[in-house]
Design an enzyme around this catalytic site. Structure first.
Site, PDB file in Angstrom:
ATOM      1  N   ALA A 155      22.354  12.258  22.964  1.00  0.00           N
ATOM      2  CA  ALA A 155      22.144  13.532  23.672  1.00  0.00           C
ATOM      3  C   ALA A 155      23.469  14.292  23.690  1.00  0.00           C
ATOM      4  CB  ALA A 155      21.642  13.280  25.087  1.00  0.00           C
ATOM      5  N   GLU A 194      19.109  22.559  14.108  1.00  0.00           N
ATOM      6  CA  GLU A 194      18.185  22.837  15.215  1.00  0.00           C
ATOM      7  C   GLU A 194      17.551  24.204  15.018  1.00  0.00           C
ATOM      8  OE1 GLU A 194      20.089  22.198  19.001  1.00  0.00           O
ATOM      9  OE2 GLU A 194      20.672  20.142  18.478  1.00  0.00           O
ATOM     10  N   HIS A 241      16.741  19.541  22.569  1.00  0.00           N
ATOM     11  CA  HIS A 241      18.068  19.897  23.121  1.00  0.00           C
ATOM     12  C   HIS A 241      17.938  20.415  24.564  1.00  0.00           C
ATOM     13  CE1 HIS A 241      22.391  21.193  21.916  1.00  0.00           C
ATOM     14  NE2 HIS A 241      22.340  20.786  23.179  1.00  0.00           N
ATOM     15  N   ASP A 300      36.168   4.719  24.630  1.00  0.00           N
ATOM     16  CA  ASP A 300      36.651   6.109  24.644  1.00  0.00           C
ATOM     17  C   ASP A 300      37.970   6.150  23.884  1.00  0.00           C
ATOM     18  OD1 ASP A 300      35.977   8.727  26.712  1.00  0.00           O
ATOM     19  OD2 ASP A 300      37.913   8.706  25.669  1.00  0.00           O
TER      20      ASP A 300
HETATM   21  P1  NAI Z   1      33.680  15.239  28.232  1.00  0.00           P
HETATM   22  O1  NAI Z   1      34.683  16.057  27.516  1.00  0.00           O
HETATM   23  O2  NAI Z   1      33.730  15.160  29.702  1.00  0.00           O
HETATM   24  O3  NAI Z   1      33.708  13.742  27.668  1.00  0.00           O
HETATM   25  C1  NAI Z   1      33.808  13.424  26.308  1.00  0.00           C
HETATM   26  C2  NAI Z   1      34.543  12.106  26.201  1.00  0.00           C
HETATM   27  O4  NAI Z   1      34.536  11.712  24.836  1.00  0.00           O
HETATM   28  C3  NAI Z   1      35.990  12.179  26.654  1.00  0.00           C
HETATM   29  O5  NAI Z   1      36.252  11.156  27.573  1.00  0.00           O
HETATM   30  C4  NAI Z   1      36.767  12.003  25.354  1.00  0.00           C
HETATM   31  O6  NAI Z   1      38.008  11.351  25.538  1.00  0.00           O
HETATM   32  C5  NAI Z   1      35.819  11.167  24.539  1.00  0.00           C
HETATM   33  N1  NAI Z   1      36.034  11.225  23.101  1.00  0.00           N
HETATM   34  C6  NAI Z   1      36.403  12.297  22.364  1.00  0.00           C
HETATM   35  N2  NAI Z   1      36.506  11.947  21.064  1.00  0.00           N
HETATM   36  C7  NAI Z   1      36.220  10.640  21.000  1.00  0.00           C
HETATM   37  C8  NAI Z   1      36.158   9.721  19.919  1.00  0.00           C
HETATM   38  N3  NAI Z   1      36.429  10.089  18.671  1.00  0.00           N
HETATM   39  N4  NAI Z   1      35.832   8.453  20.210  1.00  0.00           N
HETATM   40  C9  NAI Z   1      35.556   8.065  21.485  1.00  0.00           C
HETATM   41  N5  NAI Z   1      35.603   8.901  22.533  1.00  0.00           N
HETATM   42  C10 NAI Z   1      35.925  10.177  22.292  1.00  0.00           C
HETATM   43  O7  NAI Z   1      32.251  15.784  27.731  1.00  0.00           O
HETATM   44  P2  NAI Z   1      30.855  15.660  28.476  1.00  0.00           P
HETATM   45  O8  NAI Z   1      30.677  16.804  29.388  1.00  0.00           O
HETATM   46  O9  NAI Z   1      30.706  14.298  29.006  1.00  0.00           O
HETATM   47  O10 NAI Z   1      29.861  15.910  27.240  1.00  0.00           O
HETATM   48  C11 NAI Z   1      29.654  14.907  26.249  1.00  0.00           C
HETATM   49  C12 NAI Z   1      28.776  15.435  25.137  1.00  0.00           C
HETATM   50  O11 NAI Z   1      27.515  15.854  25.648  1.00  0.00           O
HETATM   51  C13 NAI Z   1      29.357  16.639  24.418  1.00  0.00           C
HETATM   52  O12 NAI Z   1      29.105  16.495  23.027  1.00  0.00           O
HETATM   53  C14 NAI Z   1      28.505  17.783  24.904  1.00  0.00           C
HETATM   54  O13 NAI Z   1      28.439  18.805  23.958  1.00  0.00           O
HETATM   55  C15 NAI Z   1      27.162  17.094  25.081  1.00  0.00           C
HETATM   56  N6  NAI Z   1      26.235  17.787  25.968  1.00  0.00           N
HETATM   57  C16 NAI Z   1      24.903  17.810  25.615  1.00  0.00           C
HETATM   58  C17 NAI Z   1      23.984  18.450  26.414  1.00  0.00           C
HETATM   59  C18 NAI Z   1      22.542  18.476  26.033  1.00  0.00           C
HETATM   60  O14 NAI Z   1      21.841  19.393  26.421  1.00  0.00           O
HETATM   61  N7  NAI Z   1      22.060  17.491  25.330  1.00  0.00           N
HETATM   62  C19 NAI Z   1      24.395  19.152  27.634  1.00  0.00           C
HETATM   63  C20 NAI Z   1      25.792  18.970  27.967  1.00  0.00           C
HETATM   64  C21 NAI Z   1      26.668  18.339  27.140  1.00  0.00           C
END
Ligand code: NAI
Length: 410
Positions: free
Chosen positions: A238, A269, A292, A181
């Site tokens: 995802a 998409e 998605h 992270d």
């Molecule tokens: P979150 O904000 O809780 O976690 C994201 C993490 O990524 C954070 O810990 C952040 O510090 C880290 N991060 C940011 N930039 C980074 C980088 N360059 N290198 C390494 N780490 C980095 O977000 P959450 O809720 O866990 O969501 C994660 C992803 O899942 C998002 O892209 C969100 O859009 C996607 N998502 C997809 C869904 C789907 O239907 N497939 C549904 C919900 C979320």
């Protein structure tokens, strides 16, 4: 219970796009009964007509709340996006118009983590390929490249809500978890933080991406990164479509450097279920393609409905803006029975507070409690006061240059 200057019966709540019925139930249970539910997404003309006298609006991802659609919203007090994202809303314009926007960013965390966990099991057993062959009448009974999850290493990029939830599930299945992270994140269970993406990649059997879409993460996984994964590894995305360079993934699958992949998100998409889906990955039996739906479960919809409706009701009932995405955040206590709460949203410029205070003192109104928060161009000040009638002070506050909106709770 606080009485609204605009009574709950008069507050018009509009829920568009088939928002989960629990949202309507919550509003009704709280005494709101001027609720209008639409299962469709109105075209712009109809939307503008609807918005003219709407106080609270609930939408999902298709309704565009921008430009002309926002210009007609004189009465709009708050917006709830009953989904994760808020790209469909012009957040800055809403803020300037004094409209806080609420969403439910983490309601589907568990749903995504569970899907990914399922995909890890299926990929490690080679099920996508066996399933595809069986559908074509081919019998592919083999233990080659078919593995348990226990003892395998899962690499997680982005140890936020979903990444860390996945870690818990994967460890329960006996996997080792290593993660990277950009922020320092406390390891959960026996997981291990890695100092860089480059250090993580060679150490995993399965790599799963859980980072947001940012300049740093776009095309984060291309030919160079895929080459660093061990021969026979799997990739799961995802998170967001632009994180992986699809052509490079195709090369890694064609050369059999990767044994398979699972994708839920894509750079392009389809706009709806009626549009065709195209990707160069269609021809790979060992790739799971889902439309998605990582967060699309009944449980997530239920959580979203409850979380967003609850935030809208709180704002309407007592002025709290906690976790608004575009607005100064204020968490307010319940209003004391013999006080009146005056909420003043204004342009954040020097002298505002002095003018607001002067309005109260000039009317000899005692301020029992005051809360203030600013965010960029906008300030939000809330005063609990002793006064017989709020009409004169509201009139005076509205006259202050830079006032965006004044609301009162008795
Ligand atoms: P979150 O904000 O809780 O976690 C994201 C993490 O990524 C954070 O810990 C952040 O510090 C880290 N991060 C940011 N930039 C980074 C980088 N360059 N290198 C390494 N780490 C980095 O977000 P959450 O809720 O866990 O969501 C994660 C992803 O899942 C998002 O892209 C969100 O859009 C996607 N998502 C997809 C869904 C789907 O239907 N497939 C549904 C919900 C979320």
């Amino acid at each position: 219970m606080a009485k609204l200057s605009l009574s709950k019966e008069k507050i018009k709540v509009v829920l568009l796009e088939g928002v989960h019925p629990d949202a309507e139930k919550l509003f009704k249970a709280d005494g709101y009964d001027n609720i209008h539910v639409y299962n469709s997404t109105p075209e712009d003309d109809e939307l503008q007509e609807i918005l003219k006298d709407t106080h609270i609006l609930g939408i999902r991802s298709r309704t565009q709340l921008k430009g002309q659609n926002l210009a007609t919203c004189d009465k709009l007090m708050a917006v709830g996006t009953f989904c994760i994202g808020t790209n469909q809303v012009d957040l800055d314009q809403c803020k300037i118009q004094g409209i806080p926007v609420f969403n439910a960013p983490f309601s589907n965390t568990r749903s995504v983590a569970e899907l990914v966990m399922g995909e890890i099991i299926l990929l490690l057993r080679g099920i996508p390929e066996k399933n595809a062959k069986a559908h074509r009448g081919e019998w592919f009974k083999s233990a080659i490249n078919s593995n348990e999850t226990r003892g395998k290493t899962l690499g997680i990029v982005g140890f936020g809500h979903i990444g860390s939830q996945l870690c818990v599930l994967a460890e329960a299945m006996g996997m080792k978890v290593k993660y990277y992270d950009i922020e320092n994140k406390l390891p959960l269970g026996n997981s291990e933080a890695m100092p860089s993406l480059e250090a993580l990649l060679p150490a995993v059997d399965v790599l799963s991406l859980h980072v947001p879409d940012t300049e740093l993460t776009r095309q984060m996984i291309g030919a160079k990164e895929l080459a660093l994964l061990p021969q026979g590894a799997f990739l799961i995305n995802a998170a967001r479509g632009h994180i992986v360079v699809i052509d490079d993934l195709v090369d890694a699958l064609e050369s059999q450097h990767l044994n398979g992949a699972a994708l839920d998100v894509y750079p392009e998409e389809p706009a709806s279920n009626q549009h065709p889906f195209e990707t160069p990955l269609l021809n790979f039996d060992n790739v799971i393609l889902t439309p998605h739906i990582g967060g699309s479960t009944q449980e997530a919809q239920f959580n979203i409905a409850n979380e967003v409706a609850d935030k809208l009701i709180k704002y309407s009932n007592n002025g709290s803006t906690s976790s608004a995405v575009n607005f100064p955040e204020v968490s307010l206590p319940a209003l004391h029975d013999d006080l009146t709460r005056v909420m003043h949203i204004h342009q954040n410029k020097p002298g505002m507070l002095e003018r607001i205070n002067h309005a109260f003192s000039s009317q000899d109104i005692n301020i029992a409690a005051m809360y203030l928060q600013t965010s960029g161009d906008v300030g939000y000040v809330i005063m609990d006061v002793n006064c017989e009638s709020s009409d004169p002070i509201v009139a005076q506050l509205k006259d202050i240059d830079g006032t965006i909106r004044v609301r009162v709770l008795h």
